[in-house]
Design an enzyme around this catalytic site. Structure first.
Site, PDB file in Angstrom:
ATOM      1  CE  LYS A   1      12.523 -28.469 -12.801  1.00 18.13           C
ATOM      2  NZ  LYS A   1      13.519 -27.655 -13.531  1.00 18.13           N
TER       3      LYS A   1
ATOM      4  CB  SER B   1      12.279 -28.120 -17.009  1.00 20.11           C
ATOM      5  OG  SER B   1      13.363 -27.793 -16.141  1.00 20.11           O
TER       6      SER B   1
ATOM      7  CB  SER C   1      14.750 -24.837 -16.514  1.00 21.20           C
ATOM      8  OG  SER C   1      14.822 -25.542 -17.728  1.00 21.20           O
TER       9      SER C   1
END
Length: 430
Positions: free
Chosen positions: A76, A146, A170
């Protein structure tokens, strides 16, 4: 016969360990999948095929084979990588290269993972700009946030495993939207150094895979408590599962309600003891406590950017620094104390139950990129610091995945992985 990119991480790991597959061959296969799909899904913010292949060759030459040997890993893009930019999806850091790995990336490299590329994220994994990533099942819809790119990349076969983070929902919510497995471990058991800090009370490194065994591999790499001894394989029959609608059941879409009740019924038919669980009344306000902690700690998380580059900082972060929520010191103390009390209450449910079964998301993935989904069915568990594992379950009215999650007590990660391995073939029956 499956192409290498189609293998789950556990399937690929077995071949990599016995020499039937090389890290380079698997990486090249994943790159071929990316060449076919990335222009549509847009899972990555940085992907250099040459660098990925060099990383794979380095792994192939390693003397010893770690737990994650040869597995391409998506990271990420708010987690630092020594050889790739970390942009946070922010105009402030478009070309930032930290020159060192975050702790979780360092562990993964040390265990033989091939750091493959950086996956798109909501800005700072918090608010502001959304990822460009699209849901691979329906590109008009969000993959969730996210950890948008990580969930989508694993779901679409671009990588077998990927890191996400969870401060609200997330990790688990995008897993539900994209139809993959995910783990949010007990808070603090995975070192978060080198990942952008939003809330030190909430931020948790998690990961995605396409089977419970994939999640187990990564948990072994991080040496979670209890992982040194392989958990005993549990039969579904006799498992005690608490079906928890939670305090926000009334805002769950029909498909989310159906997913939870279907999972419970499937487990009951398979011989598990499934009991309805009504949480104590104090849990009715735990989402409020999460909100206070999130925004209260978020004030300081973005103060540096607010002071040094306010013109490049999204209004969402100005609002946090300026405390537009009006959170007081007394609010923070109440929220911390309330969370602590609820943690003890929840842990006390065990060992009376093997796991709690709960909704993973409000419903199917919303249309568009702006709405990445409501974290209301995740935030409670994040604040409680308990481990959660997302499991696909049904398809909603538009044919999109809708999952559930199993939840255990703090530090019960190893046992929860054993439960997930047992129940997943039953719950994920589609």
């Amino acid at each position: 016969m499956k192409e290498p990119w189609q293998l789950t991480a556990a399937e690929a790991a077995a071949k990599l360990q016995d020499g039937a597959l090389t890290a380079e061959a698997l990486t090249r296969s994943c790159l071929e999948r990316c060449a076919e799909r990335e222009a549509v899904v847009k899972a990555f913010t940085f992907l250099d095929p040459g660098l990925a292949i060099r990383n794979a060759r380095r792994v192939d030459k390693a003397y010893a084979k770690g737990v994650l040997h040869g597995l391409p890993l998506g990271v990420k893009d708010m987690i630092d990588t020594a050889d790739m930019p970390t942009t946070h999806n922010s105009p402030l850091y478009e070309s930032l290269v930290q020159g060192r790995d975050a702790a979780c990336v360092g562990v993964a490299r040390g265990e033989g993972a091939v750091v493959f590329g950086k996956t798109d994220t909501v800005e700072f994994a918090a608010a502001g700009r959304r990822a460009l990533t699209r849901n691979p099942h329906d590109t008009t819809r969000t993959p969730g946030g996210s950890s948008s790119g990580s969930a989508a990349a694993v779901a679409d076969g671009m990588v077998p495993i990927a890191f996400g983070t969870q401060t609200g929902g997330s990790t688990i919510r995008p897993a539900s939207f994209c139809g993959v497995y995910a783990m949010k471990p007990t808070h603090g058991v995975v070192n978060s150094e080198g990942a952008k800090r939003y809330s030190h009370t909430l931020d948790t490194i998690g990961w995605y895979g396409r089977s419970p065994a994939d999640l187990h591999l990564v948990a072994r790499a991080f040496r979670l408590f209890g992982m040194e001894a392989a958990p005993a394989t549990k039969p579904v029959r006799g498992l005690r599962i608490a079906l928890c609608r939670g305090p926000h059941w009334d805002i769950a879409a029909p498909e989310s309600q159906e997913s939870l009740l279907t999972a419970g019924k499937r487990l009951e038919v398979a011989g598990a003891v499934v009991e309805d669980l009504t949480l104590p009344a104090s849990f009715d306000t735990i989402s409020r406590a999460h909100h206070i902690v999130l925004y209260g700690e978020g004030r300081g998380a973005f103060l540096q950017e607010y002071l040094t580059a306010p013109g490049l900082l999204h209004q969402d972060f100005h609002d946090r620094v300026l405390n537009k929520e009006g959170i007081t010191a007394q609010d923070m103390v109440w929220a911390y104390d309330h969370a602590a009390a609820c943690r003890r209450l929840f842990d006390a449910l065990f060992p009376g139950y093997d796991a709690v079964l709960a909704p993973a998301a409000p419903g199917e993935a919303p249309v568009g990129r702006q709405d990445t989904g409501n974290a209301i069915f995740n935030s409670m568990w994040t604040l409680l610091h308990v481990p959660c594992i997302g499991i696909p379950c049904i398809k909603g009215p538009n044919g999109l995945p809708v999952g559930v999650q199993v939840v255990g007590p703090r530090m019960g990660d190893a046992a929860l992985l054993g439960v997930a391995a047992a129940v997943s073939p039953v719950v994920d029956a589609g």
